[in-house]
Design a protein around this motif. Sequence first.
Motif, PDB file in Angstrom:
ATOM      1  N   THR A   1      -2.964  -4.599   8.127  1.00 36.41           N
ATOM      2  CA  THR A   1      -4.423  -4.552   8.166  1.00 36.41           C
ATOM      3  C   THR A   1      -4.898  -5.482   9.271  1.00 36.41           C
ATOM      4  N   PRO A   2      -6.193  -5.424   9.615  1.00 38.03           N
ATOM      5  CA  PRO A   2      -6.688  -6.358  10.622  1.00 38.03           C
ATOM      6  C   PRO A   2      -6.947  -7.770  10.081  1.00 38.03           C
ATOM      7  N   ILE A   3      -6.606  -8.024   8.831  1.00 40.22           N
ATOM      8  CA  ILE A   3      -6.802  -9.350   8.237  1.00 40.22           C
ATOM      9  C   ILE A   3      -5.568 -10.200   8.551  1.00 40.22           C
ATOM     10  N   GLU A   4      -5.790 -11.310   9.242  1.00 41.41           N
ATOM     11  CA  GLU A   4      -4.697 -12.156   9.722  1.00 41.41           C
ATOM     12  C   GLU A   4      -4.791 -13.563   9.138  1.00 41.41           C
ATOM     13  N   PRO A   5      -3.636 -14.226   8.917  1.00 44.30           N
ATOM     14  CA  PRO A   5      -3.685 -15.627   8.493  1.00 44.30           C
ATOM     15  C   PRO A   5      -4.477 -16.455   9.507  1.00 44.30           C
ATOM     16  N   MET A   6      -5.269 -17.387   8.996  1.00 48.72           N
ATOM     17  CA  MET A   6      -6.108 -18.193   9.874  1.00 48.72           C
ATOM     18  C   MET A   6      -5.601 -19.633   9.933  1.00 48.72           C
ATOM     19  N   PHE A   7      -5.627 -20.334   8.802  1.00 45.37           N
ATOM     20  CA  PHE A   7      -5.057 -21.668   8.716  1.00 45.37           C
ATOM     21  C   PHE A   7      -4.944 -22.057   7.251  1.00 45.37           C
TER      22      PHE A   7
ATOM     23  N   GLY B   1     -16.949 -10.707 -14.800  1.00 45.24           N
ATOM     24  CA  GLY B   1     -17.869  -9.914 -14.003  1.00 45.24           C
ATOM     25  C   GLY B   1     -17.735 -10.161 -12.506  1.00 45.24           C
ATOM     26  N   SER B   2     -16.875 -11.089 -12.103  1.00 41.79           N
ATOM     27  CA  SER B   2     -16.680 -11.389 -10.683  1.00 41.79           C
ATOM     28  C   SER B   2     -15.654 -10.444 -10.069  1.00 41.79           C
ATOM     29  N   MET B   3     -15.890 -10.042  -8.815  1.00 39.33           N
ATOM     30  CA  MET B   3     -14.969  -9.149  -8.121  1.00 39.33           C
ATOM     31  C   MET B   3     -15.225  -9.265  -6.625  1.00 39.33           C
ATOM     32  N   LEU B   4     -14.172  -9.158  -5.845  1.00 39.39           N
ATOM     33  CA  LEU B   4     -14.283  -9.056  -4.389  1.00 39.39           C
ATOM     34  C   LEU B   4     -13.890  -7.646  -3.994  1.00 39.39           C
ATOM     35  N   ALA B   5     -14.612  -7.067  -3.045  1.00 42.09           N
ATOM     36  CA  ALA B   5     -14.307  -5.719  -2.574  1.00 42.09           C
ATOM     37  C   ALA B   5     -14.025  -5.749  -1.083  1.00 42.09           C
ATOM     38  N   PHE B   6     -12.956  -5.086  -0.687  1.00 36.46           N
ATOM     39  CA  PHE B   6     -12.574  -4.971   0.714  1.00 36.46           C
ATOM     40  C   PHE B   6     -12.892  -3.558   1.186  1.00 36.46           C
ATOM     41  N   ASN B   7     -13.754  -3.440   2.193  1.00 34.41           N
ATOM     42  CA  ASN B   7     -14.099  -2.157   2.783  1.00 34.41           C
ATOM     43  C   ASN B   7     -12.980  -1.758   3.736  1.00 34.41           C
ATOM     44  N   VAL B   8     -12.461  -0.554   3.589  1.00 31.57           N
ATOM     45  CA  VAL B   8     -11.384  -0.070   4.448  1.00 31.57           C
ATOM     46  C   VAL B   8     -11.857   1.164   5.215  1.00 31.57           C
ATOM     47  N   THR B   9     -11.052   1.626   6.156  1.00 31.69           N
ATOM     48  CA  THR B   9     -11.508   2.692   7.044  1.00 31.69           C
ATOM     49  C   THR B   9     -11.222   4.106   6.555  1.00 31.69           C
ATOM     50  N   ALA B  10     -10.292   4.273   5.611  1.00 35.00           N
ATOM     51  CA  ALA B  10      -9.928   5.624   5.176  1.00 35.00           C
ATOM     52  C   ALA B  10      -9.489   5.618   3.714  1.00 35.00           C
ATOM     53  N   PRO B  11      -9.660   6.746   3.025  1.00 38.33           N
ATOM     54  CA  PRO B  11      -9.194   6.835   1.639  1.00 38.33           C
ATOM     55  C   PRO B  11      -7.705   6.502   1.491  1.00 38.33           C
ATOM     56  N   GLU B  12      -6.923   6.847   2.499  1.00 35.69           N
ATOM     57  CA  GLU B  12      -5.487   6.540   2.450  1.00 35.69           C
ATOM     58  C   GLU B  12      -5.238   5.040   2.370  1.00 35.69           C
ATOM     59  N   ASP B  13      -6.125   4.245   2.989  1.00 40.57           N
ATOM     60  CA  ASP B  13      -5.999   2.792   2.909  1.00 40.57           C
ATOM     61  C   ASP B  13      -6.249   2.302   1.484  1.00 40.57           C
ATOM     62  N   VAL B  14      -7.224   2.914   0.807  1.00 40.31           N
ATOM     63  CA  VAL B  14      -7.485   2.571  -0.596  1.00 40.31           C
ATOM     64  C   VAL B  14      -6.224   2.817  -1.411  1.00 40.31           C
ATOM     65  N   ASP B  15      -5.644   4.005  -1.260  1.00 43.55           N
ATOM     66  CA  ASP B  15      -4.426   4.364  -2.003  1.00 43.55           C
ATOM     67  C   ASP B  15      -3.289   3.387  -1.709  1.00 43.55           C
ATOM     68  N   ARG B  16      -3.077   3.103  -0.428  1.00 40.48           N
ATOM     69  CA  ARG B  16      -1.954   2.246  -0.004  1.00 40.48           C
ATOM     70  C   ARG B  16      -2.120   0.822  -0.519  1.00 40.48           C
ATOM     71  N   LEU B  17      -3.318   0.261  -0.384  1.00 43.82           N
ATOM     72  CA  LEU B  17      -3.535  -1.121  -0.809  1.00 43.82           C
ATOM     73  C   LEU B  17      -3.472  -1.263  -2.325  1.00 43.82           C
TER      74      LEU B  17
END
Length: 120
Positions: free
Chosen positions: A27-33, A64-80
């Motif tokens: 994914t485009p999410i990279e370790p930062m520090f 009731g807390s949740m984080l949501a990650f927006n992805v570019t394609a339905p296949e990304d939802v399935d894969r993640l």
Amino acid sequence: MNLNYAVLGTNDFDAAKAFYDALFEGTPIEPMFATDRMHYWKGDDFTFAIAKPFDGASATLGNGSMLAFNVTAPEDVDRLHAKVLELGGSCEGAPNQRGPAYSAYARDLDGNKISFYQFS
């Protein structure tokens, strides 16, 4: 106004870091520090982190807390979503069309609820 960053608490820092490192592979999410109690990853327009609670108490779930990650394609939802399960997380809602979004829900190793979604 945009959300700048989000943090999830963990009781097993090393396991949580390994979980999210593996989840974010490809994914485009990279370790930062990292510090001794936090590890950060950088997305295109946000920062995500895991942390040992500052007060030294156990990390607990926010009902009731949740984080949501927006992805570019339905296949990304399935894969993640599948990757979360492969890494030892749990399913809170299999990938499916829900209203205008194709989404899936899961819990990480600490029980934090996360979602992956792609708007149609």
